[in-house]
Every structure is written in structure tokens, then in C-alpha cells.
Design a protein around this motif. Structure first.
Motif, PDB file in Angstrom:
ATOM      1  N   ARG A  32       0.838  -1.188   0.000  1.00  0.00           N
ATOM      2  CA  ARG A  32       0.000   0.000   0.000  1.00  0.00           C
ATOM      3  C   ARG A  32       0.875   1.241   0.000  1.00  0.00           C
ATOM      4  NH1 ARG A  32      -3.732   1.314   5.072  1.00  0.00           N
ATOM      5  NH2 ARG A  32      -1.694   1.168   6.020  1.00  0.00           N
ATOM      6  N   LYS A  33       0.535   2.213  -0.845  1.00  0.00           N
ATOM      7  CA  LYS A  33       1.305   3.455  -0.893  1.00  0.00           C
ATOM      8  C   LYS A  33       0.733   4.432   0.115  1.00  0.00           C
ATOM      9  CE  LYS A  33       3.226   3.296  -5.438  1.00  0.00           C
ATOM     10  NZ  LYS A  33       3.761   4.101  -6.470  1.00  0.00           N
ATOM     11  N   LEU A  34       1.572   4.956   0.972  1.00  0.00           N
ATOM     12  CA  LEU A  34       1.171   5.935   1.962  1.00  0.00           C
ATOM     13  C   LEU A  34       1.526   7.326   1.472  1.00  0.00           C
ATOM     14  CD1 LEU A  34       2.454   4.129   5.171  1.00  0.00           C
ATOM     15  CD2 LEU A  34       0.128   4.217   4.302  1.00  0.00           C
ATOM     16  N   PRO A  35       0.772   8.332   1.914  1.00  0.00           N
ATOM     17  CA  PRO A  35       1.137   9.692   1.511  1.00  0.00           C
ATOM     18  C   PRO A  35       2.457  10.080   2.148  1.00  0.00           C
ATOM     19  CG  PRO A  35      -0.642   9.719   3.119  1.00  0.00           C
ATOM     20  CD  PRO A  35      -0.402   8.294   2.747  1.00  0.00           C
ATOM     21  N   PRO A  36       3.199  10.983   1.515  1.00  0.00           N
ATOM     22  CA  PRO A  36       4.495  11.368   2.085  1.00  0.00           C
ATOM     23  C   PRO A  36       4.301  12.084   3.420  1.00  0.00           C
ATOM     24  CG  PRO A  36       3.924  12.780   0.241  1.00  0.00           C
ATOM     25  CD  PRO A  36       2.899  11.697   0.281  1.00  0.00           C
ATOM     26  N   ALA A  37       5.217  11.843   4.320  1.00  0.00           N
ATOM     27  CA  ALA A  37       5.154  12.470   5.641  1.00  0.00           C
ATOM     28  C   ALA A  37       5.549  13.937   5.529  1.00  0.00           C
ATOM     29  CB  ALA A  37       6.100  11.751   6.600  1.00  0.00           C
ATOM     30  N   PRO A  38       4.910  14.786   6.337  1.00  0.00           N
ATOM     31  CA  PRO A  38       5.306  16.195   6.302  1.00  0.00           C
ATOM     32  C   PRO A  38       6.712  16.364   6.852  1.00  0.00           C
ATOM     33  CG  PRO A  38       3.754  15.803   8.076  1.00  0.00           C
ATOM     34  CD  PRO A  38       3.862  14.528   7.295  1.00  0.00           C
ATOM     35  N   PRO A  39       7.408  17.405   6.438  1.00  0.00           N
ATOM     36  CA  PRO A  39       8.771  17.589   6.946  1.00  0.00           C
ATOM     37  C   PRO A  39       8.738  17.867   8.445  1.00  0.00           C
ATOM     38  CG  PRO A  39       8.065  19.503   5.690  1.00  0.00           C
ATOM     39  CD  PRO A  39       7.008  18.459   5.524  1.00  0.00           C
ATOM     40  N   PRO A  40       9.717  17.384   9.179  1.00  0.00           N
ATOM     41  CA  PRO A  40       9.732  17.599  10.625  1.00  0.00           C
ATOM     42  C   PRO A  40       9.971  19.067  10.964  1.00  0.00           C
ATOM     43  CG  PRO A  40      11.754  16.534   9.931  1.00  0.00           C
ATOM     44  CD  PRO A  40      10.857  16.606   8.724  1.00  0.00           C
ATOM     45  N   ILE A  41       9.382  19.502  12.063  1.00  0.00           N
ATOM     46  CA  ILE A  41       9.566  20.871  12.534  1.00  0.00           C
ATOM     47  C   ILE A  41      10.885  20.920  13.307  1.00  0.00           C
ATOM     48  CG2 ILE A  41       8.648  22.657  14.056  1.00  0.00           C
ATOM     49  CD1 ILE A  41       5.872  21.504  13.500  1.00  0.00           C
ATOM     50  N   GLU A  42      11.708  21.883  12.966  1.00  0.00           N
ATOM     51  CA  GLU A  42      12.984  22.035  13.655  1.00  0.00           C
ATOM     52  C   GLU A  42      12.743  22.615  15.054  1.00  0.00           C
ATOM     53  OE1 GLU A  42      16.014  21.088  12.636  1.00  0.00           O
ATOM     54  OE2 GLU A  42      15.099  20.267  10.832  1.00  0.00           O
TER      55      GLU A  42
END
Length: 101
Positions: A32-42
Motif C-alpha cells: 500500500r502506498k502511503l502519503p508522504p510524511a510532512p517535513p519535521p519541525i525544527e
């Protein structure tokens, strides 16, 4: 004696073919393809994660009021840790407590 006994025990005689129902079933499954994860908050420092009971205790809000404020953008969004687990960054909660809206 048959020729099968000359091979070591556990050695495979035939390779599975595409007509093998187990092999065909395994080959047809696609991951199953998952949506890309959002970039981490610094974050400049290590921030503690607090779970819902502690957030409710710190803010003196009911559960429904807290989630209504999250939905309207008047409270920091939670961070999803798992399928049924969420938490908030303690610094975000403390900053909201300094100037609640």
C-alpha cells in the motif's frame, strides 16, 4: 532406492512455478502506498511530549473544548505518535497558556 534419497534432507527439488497458487497469491499483493510524511519541525531543544490527560490538567479545559479549539486553530495541533496515540509538545501548550485565545 530412488534418486530422491541422494539429495540432502530439506533440499528443494522443484522451484515454485507461477501456476503455484501460493506463489501467485503472494506475487499479486502490492504494498500500500502511503502519503508522504510532512517535513519535521525544527526544534532547537529537546521538547517533552505530553498526553491528553496531562494537557487537560494543565489547561483546565474539558476534552471537547480542547478538541474544538484545536479544530478552530485556537490551540496547538497534536502530534500523532501511532494509530490511536496523540500528544502535544509541552512548550506549545505552555506558550498557549501564556496567551490563550
Amino acid at each position: 532406492m530412488s534418486s530422491d534419497l541422494s539429495q540432502p534432507r530439506g533440499a528443494s527439488v522443484d522451484k515454485p512455478t507461477q501456476s503455484d497458487p501460493i506463489e501467485a497469491a503472494e506475487g499479486s499483493c502490492r504494498p500500500r502506498k502511503l502519503p508522504p510524511a510532512p517535513p519535521p519541525i525544527e526544534r532547537p531543544f529537546a521538547d517533552r511530549l505530553v498526553r491528553l490527560p496531562e494537557v487537560l490538567r494543565l489547561c483546565a479545559l474539558s476534552r471537547s473544548t480542547l478538541y474544538n479549539k484545536v479544530a478552530t486553530g485556537h490551540f496547538p495541533k497534536q502530534v500523532r505518535l501511532g494509530a490511536n496515540i496523540v500528544a502535544w509538545y509541552e512548550s506549545d501548550v505552555l506558550a498557549w497558556m501564556q496567551s490563550p485565545t
